[in-house]
Write a protein that holds these residues in place. Structure first.
Motif, PDB file in Angstrom:
ATOM      1  N   ASP A 194       0.914  -1.332   0.165  1.00  0.00           N
ATOM      2  CA  ASP A 194      -0.032   0.236  -0.119  1.00  0.00           C
ATOM      3  C   ASP A 194       1.106   1.363   0.323  1.00  0.00           C
ATOM      4  O   ASP A 194       0.382   2.147  -0.463  1.00  0.00           O
ATOM      5  CB  ASP A 194      -0.821   0.160   0.851  1.00  0.00           C
ATOM      6  N   LEU A 195       1.786   1.721   0.904  1.00  0.00           N
ATOM      7  CA  LEU A 195       2.845   2.061   1.178  1.00  0.00           C
ATOM      8  C   LEU A 195       3.621   2.075  -0.642  1.00  0.00           C
ATOM      9  O   LEU A 195       3.487   3.388  -1.292  1.00  0.00           O
ATOM     10  CB  LEU A 195       3.904   2.288   2.032  1.00  0.00           C
ATOM     11  N   TYR A 196       3.917   1.364  -1.084  1.00  0.00           N
ATOM     12  CA  TYR A 196       4.821   1.830  -1.895  1.00  0.00           C
ATOM     13  C   TYR A 196       3.566   1.664  -3.499  1.00  0.00           C
ATOM     14  O   TYR A 196       4.025   3.129  -4.035  1.00  0.00           O
ATOM     15  CB  TYR A 196       5.109   0.509  -3.355  1.00  0.00           C
ATOM     16  N   GLN A 197       2.515   1.758  -3.533  1.00  0.00           N
ATOM     17  CA  GLN A 197       1.161   1.923  -4.739  1.00  0.00           C
ATOM     18  C   GLN A 197       1.063   3.901  -4.011  1.00  0.00           C
ATOM     19  O   GLN A 197       0.492   4.787  -5.486  1.00  0.00           O
ATOM     20  CB  GLN A 197      -0.153   0.928  -4.799  1.00  0.00           C
ATOM     21  N   LYS A 198       0.553   4.085  -3.369  1.00  0.00           N
ATOM     22  CA  LYS A 198       0.641   5.529  -2.251  1.00  0.00           C
ATOM     23  C   LYS A 198       1.877   5.978  -3.001  1.00  0.00           C
ATOM     24  O   LYS A 198       1.902   7.426  -3.778  1.00  0.00           O
ATOM     25  CB  LYS A 198       0.865   5.231  -0.724  1.00  0.00           C
ATOM     26  N   HIS A 199       2.921   6.106  -2.973  1.00  0.00           N
ATOM     27  CA  HIS A 199       4.103   6.820  -3.006  1.00  0.00           C
ATOM     28  C   HIS A 199       4.970   7.114  -5.011  1.00  0.00           C
ATOM     29  O   HIS A 199       5.672   7.864  -5.223  1.00  0.00           O
ATOM     30  CB  HIS A 199       5.557   6.559  -2.090  1.00  0.00           C
ATOM     31  N   TYR A 200       4.487   5.910  -5.594  1.00  0.00           N
ATOM     32  CA  TYR A 200       5.348   4.795  -6.474  1.00  0.00           C
ATOM     33  C   TYR A 200       3.928   4.217  -7.396  1.00  0.00           C
ATOM     34  O   TYR A 200       3.076   3.817  -7.625  1.00  0.00           O
ATOM     35  CB  TYR A 200       5.815   4.545  -7.042  1.00  0.00           C
ATOM     36  N   PRO A 201       2.690   5.800  -7.803  1.00  0.00           N
ATOM     37  CA  PRO A 201       1.687   5.036  -8.330  1.00  0.00           C
ATOM     38  C   PRO A 201       1.345   5.221  -9.536  1.00  0.00           C
ATOM     39  O   PRO A 201       0.778   4.233 -10.689  1.00  0.00           O
ATOM     40  CB  PRO A 201       0.995   6.960  -8.231  1.00  0.00           C
ATOM     41  N   ASN A 202       2.591   5.539 -10.345  1.00  0.00           N
ATOM     42  CA  ASN A 202       2.613   4.706 -11.970  1.00  0.00           C
ATOM     43  C   ASN A 202       4.037   3.889 -11.846  1.00  0.00           C
ATOM     44  O   ASN A 202       5.279   4.245 -12.416  1.00  0.00           O
ATOM     45  CB  ASN A 202       2.988   6.316 -12.385  1.00  0.00           C
ATOM     46  N   PRO A 203       4.122   2.864 -11.851  1.00  0.00           N
ATOM     47  CA  PRO A 203       5.367   1.779 -11.665  1.00  0.00           C
ATOM     48  C   PRO A 203       5.372   1.430 -12.898  1.00  0.00           C
ATOM     49  O   PRO A 203       4.402   2.009 -14.062  1.00  0.00           O
ATOM     50  CB  PRO A 203       4.948   0.548 -10.966  1.00  0.00           C
ATOM     51  N   VAL A 204       7.161   0.810 -13.040  1.00  0.00           N
ATOM     52  CA  VAL A 204       7.656   0.846 -14.594  1.00  0.00           C
ATOM     53  C   VAL A 204       6.649  -0.073 -15.131  1.00  0.00           C
ATOM     54  O   VAL A 204       5.639  -1.071 -14.453  1.00  0.00           O
ATOM     55  CB  VAL A 204       8.847   0.731 -14.374  1.00  0.00           C
ATOM     56  N   LEU A 205       6.120  -0.532 -16.508  1.00  0.00           N
ATOM     57  CA  LEU A 205       5.774  -1.087 -17.571  1.00  0.00           C
ATOM     58  C   LEU A 205       5.882  -2.485 -16.840  1.00  0.00           C
ATOM     59  O   LEU A 205       4.620  -3.536 -16.539  1.00  0.00           O
ATOM     60  CB  LEU A 205       5.927  -0.759 -18.641  1.00  0.00           C
ATOM     61  N   GLU A 206       7.394  -3.099 -16.702  1.00  0.00           N
ATOM     62  CA  GLU A 206       6.964  -4.595 -16.475  1.00  0.00           C
ATOM     63  C   GLU A 206       6.522  -4.825 -15.273  1.00  0.00           C
ATOM     64  O   GLU A 206       5.697  -5.834 -14.379  1.00  0.00           O
ATOM     65  CB  GLU A 206       8.779  -4.695 -16.033  1.00  0.00           C
ATOM     66  N   ILE A 207       6.655  -3.733 -14.096  1.00  0.00           N
ATOM     67  CA  ILE A 207       5.952  -3.468 -12.889  1.00  0.00           C
ATOM     68  C   ILE A 207       4.741  -4.012 -12.888  1.00  0.00           C
ATOM     69  O   ILE A 207       3.588  -4.906 -12.114  1.00  0.00           O
ATOM     70  CB  ILE A 207       6.610  -3.167 -11.785  1.00  0.00           C
ATOM     71  N   GLN A 208       3.688  -3.082 -14.101  1.00  0.00           N
ATOM     72  CA  GLN A 208       2.383  -2.996 -14.296  1.00  0.00           C
ATOM     73  C   GLN A 208       1.895  -4.275 -15.144  1.00  0.00           C
ATOM     74  O   GLN A 208       0.825  -4.621 -14.671  1.00  0.00           O
ATOM     75  CB  GLN A 208       2.037  -2.467 -15.312  1.00  0.00           C
ATOM     76  N   GLU A 209       2.483  -5.481 -15.718  1.00  0.00           N
ATOM     77  CA  GLU A 209       2.598  -6.356 -16.237  1.00  0.00           C
ATOM     78  C   GLU A 209       2.331  -7.602 -15.515  1.00  0.00           C
ATOM     79  O   GLU A 209       1.826  -8.298 -15.323  1.00  0.00           O
ATOM     80  CB  GLU A 209       3.318  -6.919 -17.331  1.00  0.00           C
ATOM     81  N   GLU A 210       2.761  -7.481 -14.189  1.00  0.00           N
ATOM     82  CA  GLU A 210       3.182  -8.502 -13.428  1.00  0.00           C
ATOM     83  C   GLU A 210       2.387  -8.633 -12.388  1.00  0.00           C
ATOM     84  O   GLU A 210       1.594  -9.179 -12.044  1.00  0.00           O
ATOM     85  CB  GLU A 210       4.114  -8.482 -12.638  1.00  0.00           C
ATOM     86  N   ILE A 211       1.444  -7.354 -11.814  1.00  0.00           N
ATOM     87  CA  ILE A 211       0.693  -7.023 -10.822  1.00  0.00           C
ATOM     88  C   ILE A 211      -0.818  -7.305 -11.646  1.00  0.00           C
ATOM     89  O   ILE A 211      -1.469  -8.039 -11.520  1.00  0.00           O
ATOM     90  CB  ILE A 211       0.260  -5.395 -11.092  1.00  0.00           C
ATOM     91  N   THR A 212      -0.561  -7.281 -13.182  1.00  0.00           N
ATOM     92  CA  THR A 212      -2.017  -7.807 -14.321  1.00  0.00           C
ATOM     93  C   THR A 212      -2.258  -9.411 -14.025  1.00  0.00           C
ATOM     94  O   THR A 212      -2.585  -9.503 -14.242  1.00  0.00           O
ATOM     95  CB  THR A 212      -2.185  -7.103 -15.199  1.00  0.00           C
ATOM     96  N   ALA A 213      -1.148  -9.796 -13.748  1.00  0.00           N
ATOM     97  CA  ALA A 213      -0.578 -11.212 -14.626  1.00  0.00           C
ATOM     98  C   ALA A 213      -1.140 -11.745 -13.140  1.00  0.00           C
ATOM     99  O   ALA A 213      -1.348 -12.842 -13.234  1.00  0.00           O
ATOM    100  CB  ALA A 213       0.741 -11.373 -15.004  1.00  0.00           C
ATOM    101  N   ILE A 214      -0.770 -11.976 -11.802  1.00  0.00           N
ATOM    102  CA  ILE A 214      -0.986 -12.351 -10.609  1.00  0.00           C
ATOM    103  C   ILE A 214      -2.725 -11.678 -10.038  1.00  0.00           C
ATOM    104  O   ILE A 214      -2.450 -12.308  -9.199  1.00  0.00           O
ATOM    105  CB  ILE A 214      -0.054 -12.208  -9.697  1.00  0.00           C
TER     106      ILE A 214
END
Length: 439
Positions: free
Chosen positions: A213-233
């Motif tokens: 939650d802290l990461y998403q709060k301070h880094y709301p726009n992660p890099v593309l690779e992290i976004q794809e992993e978030i979607t995959a899992i």
């Protein structure tokens, strides 16, 4: 040890009744006077036809029977007496003026024990009568002793069989108790480990959620690779579902712990002494062990167990053995319910559900505990209720019942605990077993 039989010898002639049968009045009077003067009870008859009726009404100890009589002679009369089971053992002495060998042999073959030749000699008459009465009394005494000894041996054999059955059952329960206790102990170690670690895992998971939650709060726009992993899992679903998974695992582990506790409670090794126990714990542990038989199946819904527990004091008892009684009674109740379901549809059973009522209460004088186990199964006829606690009696098909469960249950309740075990049942309406235990 040799034991002398208590043989009764003829001491009191008045205890013996003699029937004298002769068609000559003079002979009857002579014999009557001799016997009566000596102290015997005597009845006389001059017609052979009446002998059978007289003997059936009043059994004499000995019969003096004239051979030559009109109508039915002595031989025919003796034959009739010996063919009747009620009179065949009465000794018959023939009286005759004819002393030829053929007549004597014929009379002895028919069943007479002796001959007395007319005219009578008083001393010979009395001697022969006393001899045969003594033999008669001796035979009766020996027969009585044989009956008594046979009854005693039968009782001893029954006691031995009961002791053997109880010993076998005790050894079986002891071995089962050790096995169950060992299994429960082995289960407890890994289950305890899992139960403890699940608590830590739950805390760790919550810490990780907070960190995400802290990461998403301070880094709301992660890099593309992290976004794809978030979607995959499917991170959002995983974060919401994982607490449910941990909670389910905790419930499963707790159930295993409860089963393990129930096994240890049920199989307590207390064969050498009584201990104070909560009866309800024993009943609950038995229900837990039988839970697999109570669950719904494709043929019927759950068997409902209704508990109505009174507030009871701890009871000094062999709790392991009482648990065995509860197991036998509850298993029989389930058997009766399953038998009552034969030919009924699921919906019919659901409309009139299978039920087992377990009620405990303290008697008004507070000296006894009552435990009632009642089902709404097939019930029993009055005839079966009379036999249900007998050794080896069972109504189940061959291979499905030993006929020992209820007899051992009664033995445990009555002999081990000084209580009572009774049954009330109506065919087609169900059965109720009532255990009464002294406090």
């Amino acid at each position: 040890m040799n034991e002398k039989p208590n043989m009764k010898i003829l001491d009191e002639p008045e205890d013996n009744l003699i029937l004298v049968v002769d068609d000559t009045t003079t002979n009857l009077e002579i014999v009557f006077d001799i016997l009566a003067n000596f102290g015997f009870k005597v009845i006389t008859e001059n017609d052979g036809k009446m002998v059978s009726q007289i003997v059936e009404d009043t059994l004499p100890d000995l019969i003096l029977l004239d051979v030559m009589m009109p109508g039915i002679d002595g031989f025919e009369t003796c034959k009739i007496l010996k063919e009747n089971p009620a009179t065949c053992d009465i000794p018959v002495i023939f009286m005759t003026a004819n002393s030829d060998t053929d007549s004597k042999v014929r009379g002895l073959n028919i069943g007479a024990v002796d001959y007395i030749t007319k005219p009578f000699h008083e001393e010979e008459l009395l001697a022969r009568i006393k001899t045969h009465l003594q033999l008669r009394n001796l035979t009766k005494t020996l027969e009585k002793r044989v009956i008594e000894r046979t009854a005693a041996l039968s009782r001893a054999l029954k006691d031995l069989q009961e002791s053997q059955l109880q010993l076998v059952q005790t050894e079986k329960m002891s071995a089962l108790g050790q096995l169950v206790a060992g299994v429960a102990h082995e289960i407890n170690n890994p289950v305890g480990f899992i139960h403890g670690n699940l608590g830590h895992a739950s805390v760790y998971f919550q810490d990780m959620v907070n960190l995400i939650d802290l990461y998403q709060k301070h880094y709301p726009n992660p890099v593309l690779e992290i976004q794809e992993e978030i979607t995959a899992i499917d991170l959002k679903y995983m974060l919401s579902d994982l607490p449910n998974l941990i909670s389910s695992m905790k419930e499963g582990v707790q159930r295993i712990r409860n089963i393990s506790t129930s096994l240890r409670t049920f199989s307590r090794a207390d064969s050498d002494r009584k201990v104070y126990c909560n009866i309800h714990d024993g009943i609950d542990s038995t229900i837990m062990i039988l839970k697999h038989r109570l669950k719904a199946s494709e043929d019927r819904p759950d068997i409902q167990v209704i508990k109505d527990y009174d507030k009871l004091p701890d009871l000094e008892c062999f709790i392991g053995q009482l648990n065995q009684v509860f197991m036998n009674l509850l298993a029989n109740a389930i058997d009766a319910l399953e038998e009552s379901n034969i030919g009924r549809t699921y919906l019919e059973i659901e409309a009139d559900p299978n039920q087992v009522l377990i009620q405990t209460l303290l008697t008004e004088d507070k000296n006894h505990i009552l435990i009632r186990i009642k089902d709404n199964g097939v019930g029993m006829s009055a005839d079966i209720q009379q036999k249900i606690f007998d050794h080896l009696f069972t109504t189940k098909p061959v291979g499905q019942g030993t006929g020992l469960g209820l007899s051992i249950a009664r033995q445990i309740v009555v002999e081990k605990h000084g209580g009572t075990l009774e049954v009330n049942s109506v065919l087609g309406k169900g059965s109720e077993f009532i255990i009464r235990l002294p406090i």
